[in-house]
Design a protein around this motif. Structure first.
Motif, short mmCIF file in Angstrom:
data_model
loop_
_atom_site.label_atom_id
_atom_site.label_comp_id
_atom_site.label_asym_id
_atom_site.label_seq_id
_atom_site.Cartn_x
_atom_site.Cartn_y
_atom_site.Cartn_z
N HIS A 64 0.80 -1.34 0.02
CA HIS A 64 0.04 0.02 0.06
C HIS A 64 0.82 1.40 0.07
CE1 HIS A 64 -3.64 -2.23 0.58
NE2 HIS A 64 -3.04 -2.90 1.49
N GLU B 188 -5.77 2.31 -0.65
CA GLU B 188 -6.08 0.70 -1.07
C GLU B 188 -5.49 0.67 -2.62
OE1 GLU B 188 -9.29 3.98 -2.33
OE2 GLU B 188 -8.07 3.52 -0.32
N ARG C 45 -9.28 -7.70 4.00
CA ARG C 45 -9.36 -6.35 3.52
C ARG C 45 -9.94 -6.21 2.18
NH1 ARG C 45 -11.11 -3.49 6.03
NH2 ARG C 45 -9.96 -1.48 5.66
N ASN D 256 -12.80 -5.85 -0.55
CA ASN D 256 -13.89 -5.16 -0.36
C ASN D 256 -15.21 -6.07 -0.94
OD1 ASN D 256 -13.23 -4.95 -2.96
ND2 ASN D 256 -14.43 -3.10 -3.55
N GLY E 280 -13.59 0.77 4.48
CA GLY E 280 -12.34 1.11 4.00
C GLY E 280 -11.60 2.34 4.82
N GLU F 141 -10.62 -4.85 -4.83
CA GLU F 141 -10.02 -3.63 -4.02
C GLU F 141 -9.51 -4.11 -2.98
OE1 GLU F 141 -11.63 -0.17 -1.61
OE2 GLU F 141 -11.83 0.27 -3.79
N ALA G 149 -8.12 -3.08 0.44
CA ALA G 149 -8.24 -1.79 1.40
C ALA G 149 -7.09 -1.98 2.32
CB ALA G 149 -9.13 -1.61 2.38
N ASP G 150 -6.42 -0.95 2.71
CA ASP G 150 -5.30 -0.85 3.77
C ASP G 150 -5.77 -1.04 5.24
OD1 ASP G 150 -5.44 1.90 5.14
OD2 ASP G 150 -5.29 2.13 2.89
#
Length: 841
Positions: free
Chosen positions: A405, A415, A757, A759, A802, A819, A821-822
């Motif tokens: 990331h 993300e 993480r 989505n 997110g 996606e 996400a962090d």
């Protein structure tokens, strides 16, 4: 109107909105029978009165009577007033807990077929999976085929001591270490109507043609029950208690056979309801001997007396397929749209690809330690309960951020996109409108991490975030075209790539014409840096500035130790704040005009009706910036500027209504995120006691709207800012210290925060425990918005988060798993809670 009367009115309004549906009153969270927090809050109240804080019942903290540690509030910063007899809050002691991790298995992971019909757990952890092309056993991380059933559809499985029973190819089998052994042929009338199998002292087969029993080497109908069923003989499931009672879930209802062998229908009732259930789909005896059934009417549990559950008690959904006992009194329910876990207090809904390969659950098996396995038409899924700690979760996310990331050499954190859903092997970084904001919130978390742990790696990460934000201010200087000194960019992109400004003017003009009359048309939107290496994004917004100041203040106070490090912060903060003050409290772009959102002057906020929604929020932001600048630089000119806005233009009064809203669930969550960061700095650095009380009261009113959102950073920021603070008006002296279960809820959210993480889509609009959000809360109505009947939004592991500007009232969230996400939205509240003493590990 006095502020005291305003508060009373606000309380009445909140009770009306959160406590009521459109047609009938709803209980408050603390009064909800069977609600997630009802018993916890009562226990917490008792322990608080004894000087301790109770932990949540789920996930379990495996410690005997843990004694929370009392942690004093952090010492006030240099510009903050001394506080006498400062109140303290007891920290929540968190030990190891069970976190959930999902692993999916299909043909690609070694199953004979992705079409999975059945699962069984034998002994401690041996797992059998029946597929459309055979039976396999999970051992030492590998799948091994069972001899005698390869290539055959295995419809049903059931544990039977140390062995497994199976139905396949029209026969009943016993499966042992020697392979599969045929026990008997199945009656012809059952072959296309097989529903479930139970292996006890007596072996039962539930079918669409009735209940059957295996005895004397043959499978025969249970005539006494089947005659009682009437014309509709469909049986979904059977279960046998340790005492030999047999329970049957049938289309005709719930039936029990007592110890004398007599079958009778059963009509459960409790103090509130009396049912004659029909179309009963599942039945099970849990590890404590309690009988459970599941039907479209709801769920029932018999422990001497019956307790009945519907959506009003928190049951999420009722289109059941099966019921299975788990560990320590836990019961799992399969449905046609996900799975449900109930531990006697907490209903947990597991739906979507985060948890299951397919939502239609055919069968469930649970191991002794609570790992649950699911059979679906698109594969098997295991939700394992692994012992972990919040610190281990934080390290996992920090490592993931370092790996995936960080964008550009400056390491902007946000993300990423992946090529295949749920697959991290190939990913791509891209920019966003809020590179500065997201990186600032990540960096803020690392500032708290360094202050709480003194881990040198945390300091390096915080320094990298500071340098990334500082570069957003230097990249704008001297390029083509150049920006005024102090202007910060939203983001950067290398000039080796495509020019992102191409076509931008046309897009801006369309947006201005059709969506936002105040939208700024600026060309180029991405000017070039002086060295020609970077495009930088202009039209920087107010939320970016909120993030910048939030990070700069924390970095200055908690991380910058040498004068050189502190001078770097002073220079950046002074440059940005001077830009705002010298340009009539606006962030002015390279074209000499204010950006679309970063406008803070009284002419706009107090006298232009187009800015009515931002009046309170932007007043809060600019006062926070100025107090932060005074604290960091030591220059009194920033205090004078703030005092002028307060004295001449009523900016302190503006802050009283910092959220433009129509009650809980209304407004813009990005605004909420901005407001909480600004309140944190403003209350930390404001030295005037009267103003601190006013700002604290404004924050209290704001938090009353947000506390139903189960948002740990919001709860922690409010508690850190207002503990021990009071507000006085002619009618009362109000203690602003947070009350209620906010700490327990926050820690529970951090425990639940998913390791996964991606989505994934989370669908909740069909749930029966949901109250629709009233249409008046949103400008365009509130379709698809809602909250649980206990007053709170959905738990964090039942939606996609997110960043903390997401809409927690939105029932259907997420995407297609492409996606990643962090984890910065976990790191910030976790380390903030650790630093402020709310979390004790």
């Amino acid at each position: 109107m006095s502020f005291g009367k305003l508060l009373v009115m606000l309380g009445v309004g909140l009770a009306t909105l959160i406590g009521c549906s459109k047609s009938e009153p709803q209980p408050q969270p603390t009064q909800q029978t069977g609600s997630r927090w009802g018993q916890i809050i009562q226990k917490s109240k008792e322990m608080r009165e004894q000087g301790a804080v109770a932990g949540p019942s789920q996930p379990t903290v495996p410690q005997a009577n843990p004694a929370p540690t009392e942690v004093p509030a952090p010492a006030p910063q240099s510009a903050a007033p001394p506080v006498s007899e400062k109140k303290t809050l007891n920290g929540f002691k968190v030990g190891p807990y069970k976190g959930e991790v999902r692993t999916a298995y299909t043909a690609a992971e070694g199953l004979p077929d992705s079409d999975v019909y059945s699962v069984a757990a034998v002994g401690g952890a041996d797992i059998y999976v029946g597929t459309g092309r055979g039976l396999v056993k999970r051992a030492e991380g590998k799948w091994s085929p069972i001899a005698g059933l390869s290539g055959t559809r295995v419809e049903l499985l059931a544990a039977h001591g140390s062995e497994v029973l199976a139905t396949a190819g029209g026969a009943l089998y016993r499966v042992s270490s020697r392979g599969a052994q045929s026990l008997a042929q199945l009656p012809v009338e059952t072959l296309d109507k097989l529903h479930s199998l139970v292996g006890a002292k007596s072996i039962y087969l539930a079918t669409g043609a009735g209940l059957y029993e295996f005895a004397d080497n043959q499978v025969t109908p249970v005539k006494a029950l089947n005659d009682l069923l009437g014309e509709d003989k469909g049986v979904a499931q059977a279960a046998v208690s340790p005492e030999g009672e047999v329970a049957v879930a049938a289309r005709a209802g719930l039936f029990l056979r007592d110890s004398k062998g007599v079958w009778q229908p059963h009509y459960p009732h409790d103090a509130k309801r009396s049912w004659a259930p029909r179309d009963v789909r599942g039945v099970a005896y849990d590890s404590k001997g309690r009988l459970w059934f599941a039907s479209p009417q709801g769920v029932g549990s018999r422990d001497k007396e019956w307790t009945l559950y519907t959506g009003y008690e928190g049951l999420p959904y009722n289109d059941f397929t099966t019921a299975v006992a788990g560990e320590d009194g836990v019961v799992w329910f399969g449905t046609k749209l996900g799975a449900i876990r109930f531990d006697g207090k907490n209903w947990e809904y597991r739906q979507g690809l985060r948890w299951l390969p397919d939502d239609a659950v055919r069968a469930i098996a649970v191991t002794r330690n609570g790992d649950a396995w699911f059979a679906t038409a698109k594969g098997a899924s295991a939700i394992e309960r692994k012992t972990t700690t919040l610190a281990e979760k934080a390290k996992f996310f920090e490592d993931e951020i370092d790996k995936y990331h960080r964008r550009t050499p400056y390491g902007y954190v946000l993300e990423v996109s992946v090529k295949k859903p749920g697959d991290k092997s190939e990913w791509e970084n891209s920019d966003s409108d809020n590179d500065g904001l997201w990186t600032a919130m990540y960096g803020a978390g690392e500032c708290f991490a360094y202050a709480a742990t003194k881990n040198p790696q945390a300091k390096k990460r915080a320094q990298a975030a500071f340098e990334a934000l500082r570069f957003l201010g230097t990249v704008t200087q001297g390029g083509d075209p150049p920006a005024k000194p102090g202007f910060v960019a939203r983001s950067i992109l290398p000039t080796s790539g495509p020019n992102p400004s191409e076509g931008g003017k046309e897009r801006d003009e369309r947006k201005q014409a059709t969506d936002d009359a105040y939208w700024k048309v600026i060309d180029p939107r991405w000017p070039t840096s002086a060295d020609g290496q970077w495009y930088w994004k202009s039209d920087t917004s107010s939320d970016e500035l909120d993030g910048h100041y939030f990070l700069y203040a924390l970095y200055y106070d908690l991380v910058a130790e040498s004068e050189e490090e502190k001078d770097a912060v002073r220079t950046v903060v002074a440059g940005l704040t001077d830009h705002l003050v010298e340009n009539n409290f606006c962030l002015v772009d390279w074209d000499g005009k204010p950006t679309r959102w970063a406008v803070y002057n009284p002419e706009a906020l107090n006298h232009d009706s187009a800015w009515f929604a931002e009046r309170g929020l932007n007043s809060l932001s600019i006062l926070s910036y100025l107090r932060t600048a005074e604290h960091v630089t030591g220059d009194s000119k920033y205090r004078k500027a703030a005092d002028r806005l307060i004295r001449d233009h009523a900016y302190a009064a503006n802050v009283f209504v910092a959220k433009f809203q129509n009650g809980p669930g209304s407004g813009n969550q990005s605004d909420d995120e901005m407001a909480f960061m600004s309140f944190y700095n403003l209350l930390k650095y404001e030295s005037d006691p009267k103003l601190r009380g006013m700002f604290g009261f404004a924050f209290f009113n704001y938090w009353q709207l947000e506390k139903f959102e189960l948002c740990p950073p919001f709860n922690f920021i409010y508690a850190a800012s207002c503990t021990g603070l009071s507000f006085t008006d002619p009618f009362m002296v109000m203690d602003l210290t947070p009350k209620g279960a906010w700490l327990e809820e926050s820690v529970d959210s951090l425990m639940r925060y998913p390791i996964d993480r991606f989505n994934w889509k989370a669908t909740n609009g069909h749930r029966i425990d949901i109250v629709p959000l009233p249409d008046f809360t949103r400008d365009d109505g509130a379709p698809g918005k809602g909250y649980r009947r206990n007053g709170y939004v959905l738990p964090i592991d039942e939606r996609f988060v997110g960043h903390w500007n997401h809409d927690p009232w939105d029932l259907d969230q997420g995407g297609n798993g492409q996606e990643l996400a962090d984890g910065a939205s976990f790191l910030l509240p976790y380390y903030m809670g650790l630093y402020h003493g709310f979390i004790v590990e």
